[in-house]
Motif scaffolding. Structure first.
Motif, PDB file in Angstrom:
ATOM      1  N   HIS A   1     109.593  51.160 -26.175  1.00 22.13           N
ATOM      2  CA  HIS A   1     108.258  52.812 -25.742  1.00 22.13           C
ATOM      3  C   HIS A   1     107.944  52.868 -24.703  1.00 22.13           C
ATOM      4  O   HIS A   1     107.674  53.808 -24.026  1.00 22.13           O
ATOM      5  CB  HIS A   1     107.529  52.696 -27.707  1.00 22.13           C
ATOM      6  CG  HIS A   1     107.680  52.703 -29.201  1.00 22.13           C
ATOM      7  ND1 HIS A   1     108.155  54.617 -28.744  1.00 22.13           N
ATOM      8  CD2 HIS A   1     108.125  52.518 -29.609  1.00 22.13           C
ATOM      9  CE1 HIS A   1     108.269  54.356 -29.878  1.00 22.13           C
ATOM     10  NE2 HIS A   1     108.553  52.930 -30.943  1.00 22.13           N
TER      11      HIS A   1
ATOM     12  N   ILE B   1     109.434  55.470 -22.755  1.00 21.90           N
ATOM     13  CA  ILE B   1     108.807  56.498 -23.197  1.00 21.90           C
ATOM     14  C   ILE B   1     107.866  57.311 -22.566  1.00 21.90           C
ATOM     15  O   ILE B   1     107.651  58.627 -22.469  1.00 21.90           O
ATOM     16  CB  ILE B   1     109.396  56.506 -24.718  1.00 21.90           C
ATOM     17  CG1 ILE B   1     110.976  56.867 -24.936  1.00 21.90           C
ATOM     18  CG2 ILE B   1     109.231  58.108 -25.185  1.00 21.90           C
ATOM     19  CD1 ILE B   1     110.371  56.204 -26.542  1.00 21.90           C
ATOM     20  N   TYR B   2     106.741  56.036 -22.904  1.00 23.38           N
ATOM     21  CA  TYR B   2     105.575  57.204 -22.200  1.00 23.38           C
ATOM     22  C   TYR B   2     105.438  56.908 -21.109  1.00 23.38           C
ATOM     23  O   TYR B   2     105.141  57.400 -20.683  1.00 23.38           O
ATOM     24  CB  TYR B   2     104.372  55.143 -22.344  1.00 23.38           C
ATOM     25  CG  TYR B   2     104.323  54.745 -24.369  1.00 23.38           C
ATOM     26  CD1 TYR B   2     104.395  55.569 -24.674  1.00 23.38           C
ATOM     27  CD2 TYR B   2     104.231  53.638 -24.540  1.00 23.38           C
ATOM     28  CE1 TYR B   2     104.380  55.268 -26.321  1.00 23.38           C
ATOM     29  CE2 TYR B   2     104.167  53.371 -25.681  1.00 23.38           C
ATOM     30  CZ  TYR B   2     104.243  54.115 -26.539  1.00 23.38           C
ATOM     31  OH  TYR B   2     104.282  53.649 -28.140  1.00 23.38           O
TER      32      TYR B   2
ATOM     33  N   ASN C   1     109.637  63.901 -29.303  1.00 25.94           N
ATOM     34  CA  ASN C   1     108.630  63.808 -29.418  1.00 25.94           C
ATOM     35  C   ASN C   1     107.668  64.642 -28.743  1.00 25.94           C
ATOM     36  O   ASN C   1     106.399  64.984 -28.985  1.00 25.94           O
ATOM     37  CB  ASN C   1     107.733  62.159 -29.183  1.00 25.94           C
ATOM     38  CG  ASN C   1     108.322  61.601 -29.835  1.00 25.94           C
ATOM     39  OD1 ASN C   1     108.098  61.474 -31.015  1.00 25.94           O
ATOM     40  ND2 ASN C   1     108.856  59.986 -29.639  1.00 25.94           N
TER      41      ASN C   1
ATOM     42  N   TYR D   1     111.519  48.870 -35.576  1.00 25.27           N
ATOM     43  CA  TYR D   1     112.243  49.897 -34.363  1.00 25.27           C
ATOM     44  C   TYR D   1     111.938  50.582 -33.856  1.00 25.27           C
ATOM     45  O   TYR D   1     111.836  51.943 -32.964  1.00 25.27           O
ATOM     46  CB  TYR D   1     111.187  48.091 -32.992  1.00 25.27           C
ATOM     47  CG  TYR D   1     110.541  48.628 -31.508  1.00 25.27           C
ATOM     48  CD1 TYR D   1     109.428  48.788 -31.743  1.00 25.27           C
ATOM     49  CD2 TYR D   1     111.381  48.863 -30.987  1.00 25.27           C
ATOM     50  CE1 TYR D   1     108.487  49.359 -30.793  1.00 25.27           C
ATOM     51  CE2 TYR D   1     111.004  49.056 -29.587  1.00 25.27           C
ATOM     52  CZ  TYR D   1     109.668  49.035 -29.466  1.00 25.27           C
ATOM     53  OH  TYR D   1     109.141  50.079 -28.076  1.00 25.27           O
TER      54      TYR D   1
ATOM     55  N   SER E   1     111.969  54.345 -34.787  1.00 27.98           N
ATOM     56  CA  SER E   1     111.130  54.350 -34.756  1.00 27.98           C
ATOM     57  C   SER E   1     111.557  55.792 -32.679  1.00 27.98           C
ATOM     58  O   SER E   1     111.002  56.382 -32.548  1.00 27.98           O
ATOM     59  CB  SER E   1     110.030  53.529 -34.304  1.00 27.98           C
ATOM     60  OG  SER E   1     109.978  53.271 -32.880  1.00 27.98           O
ATOM     61  N   TYR E   2     112.342  55.272 -32.039  1.00 28.61           N
ATOM     62  CA  TYR E   2     112.839  55.421 -31.113  1.00 28.61           C
ATOM     63  C   TYR E   2     113.964  56.724 -31.016  1.00 28.61           C
ATOM     64  O   TYR E   2     114.228  57.398 -30.552  1.00 28.61           O
ATOM     65  CB  TYR E   2     111.767  54.807 -30.091  1.00 28.61           C
ATOM     66  CG  TYR E   2     113.177  54.161 -30.000  1.00 28.61           C
ATOM     67  CD1 TYR E   2     114.444  54.393 -28.792  1.00 28.61           C
ATOM     68  CD2 TYR E   2     112.657  52.628 -30.221  1.00 28.61           C
ATOM     69  CE1 TYR E   2     115.460  53.116 -28.520  1.00 28.61           C
ATOM     70  CE2 TYR E   2     113.860  51.836 -29.693  1.00 28.61           C
ATOM     71  CZ  TYR E   2     115.071  51.722 -29.102  1.00 28.61           C
ATOM     72  OH  TYR E   2     116.007  50.578 -29.292  1.00 28.61           O
TER      73      TYR E   2
END
Length: 307
Positions: free
Chosen positions: A204, A207-208, A246, A294, A297-298
């Motif tokens: 993640h 991605i952030y 997202n 996990y 989730s992405y």
């Protein structure tokens, strides 16, 4: 490290050089009395010249526009000069010479004139980590907020986003495009730790990082979402696809080349040729339920929704 030839057991090893944190060793060349190291630190290229007799270290920064490096082979280890080529996504390769004794850098040929401007920025990610961005645009561009923006990202396997020269980039620059390269975690731009902070259960972060880069670019007036394209290839498709699932409002379009998008189903099939090897990057959902959730989730394929 160094040690006497006649006494080379481990207890006689002495450290003479350490690569600093968030630096990446790109190339290393040995000469009779010198070790020349080409490194990337804070996304800038530089040379560390270790003089073996006597022990000393001299550093020299390479041009700010330089993004890629290719060494020329030297026939003799007694050579006093090291030759190499520097380039960027919009700058054809230029030949340089580095004098070992004088610690001096010179360009060997008259460069091809390219009318571009290079900008180095850092975006603050969700966890306050600073993420480098490299930007190129036409030198005399005005109203950059109205220009189309092409963003490149990769962020996997500890591999840098590709910033080698491509002739088509010159056409884009000439047509007014802005090119941006986001050096997110999962890649290797800031050393081994940069990769570890963006793989397995830290995916993640990449991605952030990508979201922070997009937000900063638009905030500073480099284009706007309606003129922004996100480009990636292979495993970089994971971050690009996750970002778009997202935050689809941040970009207008994506260009994905042979993208890896179905992470979960791929990692659940041990009969595929790369699945076992890939566990170091994505984790092993076959035996770890937390890892499985996990990834789910992405994973771009698992998170498609009407929008």
């Amino acid at each position: 490290m160094k040690t006497p030839i006649d006494s080379c057991s481990l207890e006689n090893w002495l450290s003479i050089y350490t690569v600093k944190e968030k630096a990446k060793l790109i190339e290393l060349e040995m000469f009779k009395d010198h070790c020349v190291m080409f490194l990337k630190y804070c996304n800038r290229l530089y040379i560390d010249n270790i003089s073996l007799v006597p022990n000393s270290i001299h550093s020299v920064k390479l041009p700010a526009w330089a993004c890629s490096l290719e060494l020329e082979p030297h026939p003799e280890n007694t050579s006093s000069t090291c030759y190499f080529w520097l380039s960027s996504p919009v700058q054809p390769p230029r030949r340089f010479a580095y004098s070992l004794a004088e610690n001096k850098l010179t360009e060997q040929e008259v460069p091809i004139a390219v009318d571009f401007h290079a900008v180095h920025l850092e975006a603050k990610s969700k966890d306050k980590v600073w993420v480098p961005i490299t930007i190129f645009h036409k030198a005399n561009s005005v109203e950059l907020h109205r220009k189309p923006l092409l963003i490149h990202v990769y962020g996997a396997y500890g591999t840098d986003v590709n910033m080698s020269f491509k002739p088509e980039n010159l056409m884009l620059i000439e047509d007014g495009w802005i090119l941006a390269y986001c050096h997110v975690r999962g890649g290797g731009e800031l050393g081994l730790g940069w990769h570890k902070d963006g793989c397995t259960t830290k995916k993640h972060n990449g991605i952030y990082d990508l979201k922070a880069c997009l937000n900063l670019l638009h905030k500073l007036g480099f284009s706007q979402p309606m003129y922004t394209v996100l480009a990636s290839l292979s495993a970089g498709g994971v971050l690009a696809g996750a970002l778009y699932n997202n935050h689809p409002h941040l970009i207008r379009a994506m260009v994905l080349q042979s993208p890896f998008l179905d992470v979960l189903n791929t990692m659940l099939d041990p009969h595929l040729p790369l699945t076992i090897e890939e566990q170091e990057e994505w984790g092993n959902p076959l035996v770890d339920e937390i890892c499985k959730e996990y990834i789910k989730s992405y994973c771009p394929y698992q998170n498609i929704k009407p929008q």
